[in-house]
Design an enzyme around this catalytic site. Structure first.
Site, PDB file in Angstrom:
ATOM      1  N   HIS A 190      -8.576  13.942 -27.515  1.00  0.00           N
ATOM      2  CA  HIS A 190      -9.412  15.148 -27.650  1.00  0.00           C
ATOM      3  C   HIS A 190     -10.522  15.160 -26.598  1.00  0.00           C
ATOM      4  O   HIS A 190     -11.573  15.791 -26.793  1.00  0.00           O
ATOM      5  CB  HIS A 190     -10.036  15.241 -29.056  1.00  0.00           C
ATOM      6  CG  HIS A 190      -9.061  15.192 -30.169  1.00  0.00           C
ATOM      7  ND1 HIS A 190      -8.470  16.310 -30.701  1.00  0.00           N
ATOM      8  CD2 HIS A 190      -8.538  14.132 -30.843  1.00  0.00           C
ATOM      9  CE1 HIS A 190      -7.640  15.959 -31.664  1.00  0.00           C
ATOM     10  NE2 HIS A 190      -7.652  14.638 -31.769  1.00  0.00           N
ATOM     11  N   SER A 320     -14.929  21.241   0.942  1.00  0.00           N
ATOM     12  CA  SER A 320     -15.735  22.458   0.806  1.00  0.00           C
ATOM     13  C   SER A 320     -16.214  22.935   2.166  1.00  0.00           C
ATOM     14  O   SER A 320     -16.522  22.140   3.048  1.00  0.00           O
ATOM     15  CB  SER A 320     -16.937  22.186  -0.110  1.00  0.00           C
ATOM     16  OG  SER A 320     -17.799  23.309  -0.145  1.00  0.00           O
ATOM     17  N   LYS A 326     -18.111  16.776   0.193  1.00  0.00           N
ATOM     18  CA  LYS A 326     -17.291  16.968  -1.007  1.00  0.00           C
ATOM     19  C   LYS A 326     -15.812  16.767  -0.660  1.00  0.00           C
ATOM     20  O   LYS A 326     -15.317  17.278   0.341  1.00  0.00           O
ATOM     21  CB  LYS A 326     -17.500  18.374  -1.562  1.00  0.00           C
ATOM     22  CG  LYS A 326     -16.916  18.589  -2.965  1.00  0.00           C
ATOM     23  CD  LYS A 326     -17.355  19.957  -3.504  1.00  0.00           C
ATOM     24  CE  LYS A 326     -16.995  20.104  -4.969  1.00  0.00           C
ATOM     25  NZ  LYS A 326     -15.547  20.245  -5.149  1.00  0.00           N
ATOM     26  N   GLU A 333      -3.634  18.835  -7.144  1.00  0.00           N
ATOM     27  CA  GLU A 333      -3.771  20.284  -7.310  1.00  0.00           C
ATOM     28  C   GLU A 333      -2.541  21.025  -6.798  1.00  0.00           C
ATOM     29  O   GLU A 333      -2.066  21.975  -7.432  1.00  0.00           O
ATOM     30  CB  GLU A 333      -5.009  20.786  -6.562  1.00  0.00           C
ATOM     31  CG  GLU A 333      -6.320  20.435  -7.223  1.00  0.00           C
ATOM     32  CD  GLU A 333      -7.529  20.841  -6.397  1.00  0.00           C
ATOM     33  OE1 GLU A 333      -8.651  20.738  -6.913  1.00  0.00           O
ATOM     34  OE2 GLU A 333      -7.359  21.259  -5.221  1.00  0.00           O
TER      35      GLU A 333
END
Length: 476
Positions: A190, A320, A326, A333
């Site tokens: 969870h 980025s 970053k 992905e």
């Protein structure tokens, strides 16, 4: 100066059409390019190869049955060999999505093979007086048995490459499971703190799921070895020699190096395409596991300062255009996105199969387009996930241990010794007062220090059994 002729005139039942003077395709292919400017994607190269194999097998079968003379057969077979080798790919120009159940693609193949055979025999292009696309190359055939047979061969060829890449991915995950076997971290359910687990166990579980996927895919695609060549238009075998079907299957098995069988019921094999739905279903199931794994990798790598930061993925590109330094998890992905595409393809394939009517499914072109795409995309995705991500993952071992030791997940190991209610009470107090479980257990005199160390041994918590009772059981 005489102007060079750019076109030749060819005729069919609908009239005359200009065909580029040097084109190996003919009138029906030109009509198809005009009628179906849909995706601007041409016949898959592996489908072209498969069509060459089917046409070669059919020519040899017709020759053996006495319906194609030796000389014409020789030139047709030579032309088919060039198709199989990829030498004539430029002439396969029909759009992958087309009306007509694949007739345009079949006729594209018939015309290319007929014209190339004529060239080899020293005859002019586009006359078809010597070798005719329909009467010779397509003798004893229909789009309705050629197209699905070539489609099945294409799937079988392509899926071999996919299975190879999944296997390599599975092996790389097993390597990581060994490398990370001593990295103990906090498990999560969870998305909340659970109990300790070895990172190696997690990566082993990733690999185990892929083993099931490989088995499922092999089983599902095995059904595609049953073909309907010889069925012709509706499965009755009209216009074929009664010996032809068996001989064609034999030749095609030899040419493709795949042990093919003739469908037990050619009418069923012509009108129903559910084997493709079943095959793609195995790919969809694989995508469920692949995408879930990529989700986990992105979560485990989240941060690097404010997320879970349990692993570090190989930095592959700046993340980025505005935030310096970053780095994003681009490889997981892109694999997620491939899986999303496959999920969509599955809907298209399901609908295309269901929407067939009577003796023929006319929607095989879009079905094949999506099925071939799914196999190709997944093959490439597995390669880049392994090569650009998995092999370079580094575990943040110390951080994993620190997070785990400061968590409340280890309270689970206390329950068999002090009771669920006491363990729950201590856990809540530790959370509220920001204190450690060990400290509170000793403060409440619930367990001796020695016993507590034994119970909260994190190595024991990643094994089957009750922490703190292993030694007692061993003595017995």
């Amino acid at each position: 100066m005489e102007e060079k002729q750019l076109y030749r005139i060819e005729r069919d039942s609908l009239g005359e059409v200009e065909v580029p003077i040097d084109a190996l395709y003919g009138v029906q292919t030109v009509r198809a390019t005009r009628n179906f400017p849909i995706t601007y994607q041409k016949t898959h190269p592996m489908m072209v190869k498969s069509l060459g194999m089917v046409k070669k097998a059919c020519a040899l079968a017709n020759n053996e049955c006495g319906h194609l003379d030796d000389e014409k057969c020789k030139y047709i077979v030579q032309a088919c060999d060039e198709v199989i080798e990829g030498k004539l790919n430029q002439w396969f120009v029909t759009d992958v999505i087309q009306g007509g159940a694949g007739t345009s693609t079949n006729m594209n193949a018939n015309e290319v093979i007929a014209n190339r055979a004529a060239q080899l025999a020293g005859k002019p292009l586009g006359t078809y007086d010597y070798i005719h696309p329909n009467d010779n190359v397509n003798f004893g055939q229909s789009t309705n048995d050629v197209f699905p047979t070539a489609g099945k061969l294409t799937c079988l060829f392509l899926v071999d490459g996919l299975i190879e890449e999944i296997t390599l991915l599975e092996e790389s995950l097993l390597d990581k499971s060994l490398e990370f076997n001593d990295v103990i971290k906090l498990g999560r359910t969870h998305l909340q703190d659970a109990v300790p687990i070895r990172m190696g166990q997690e990566f082993h579980a990733f690999a185990t799921a892929l083993v099931r996927d490989i088995r499922r895919i092999r089983t599902a695609f095995m059904n595609l070895k049953s073909i309907n060549i010889g069925a012709t238009a509706v499965g009755t075998g009209i216009n074929t020699d009664e010996r032809y079907k068996k001989i064609a299957v034999r030749y095609l098995s030899e040419i493709s190096q795949i042990e093919l069988t003739s469908a037990k019921d050619l009418i069923d094999g012509t009108r129903n395409v559910d084997p493709f739905v079943f095959a793609h279903g195995a790919l969809k199931t694989f995508c469920v596991n692949l995408s879930k794994m990529c989700n986990d990798l992105r979560l485990m790598a989240s941060g690097p300062k404010t997320g879970l930061s349990e692993i570090m993925l190989p930095p592959r590109q700046p993340g980025s255009s505005i935030m310096p330094g970053k780095v994003n998890p681009v490889i997981p992905e892109v694999c997620n996105q491939v899986c999303f595409q496959v999920f969509g393809n599955d809907i298209t394939i399901t609908k295309a199969a269901e929407a067939g009517q009577m003796e023929l499914n006319v929607f095989e072109p879009v079905l094949f387009f999506n099925l071939f795409q799914s196999i190709d995309l997944l093959t490439h995705a597995c390669y880049t996930l392994r090569d650009n991500c998995i092999v370079g993952i580094v575990a943040n071992k110390e951080h994993c241990r620190e997070v785990m030791e400061n968590s409340l997940g280890t309270a689970t190991a206390l329950a068999p010794h002090i009771g669920y209610a006491n363990a729950s009470k201590i856990a809540k107090q530790a959370l509220k007062e920001n204190r450690k479980l060990k400290e509170l257990i000793l403060e409440h005199n619930l367990m001796t220090k020695e016993k507590l160390e034994e119970v909260l041994d994190i190595n024991e918590m990643t094994k089957a059994g009750i922490p703190g009772m292993h030694k007692k059981s061993a003595k017995k």
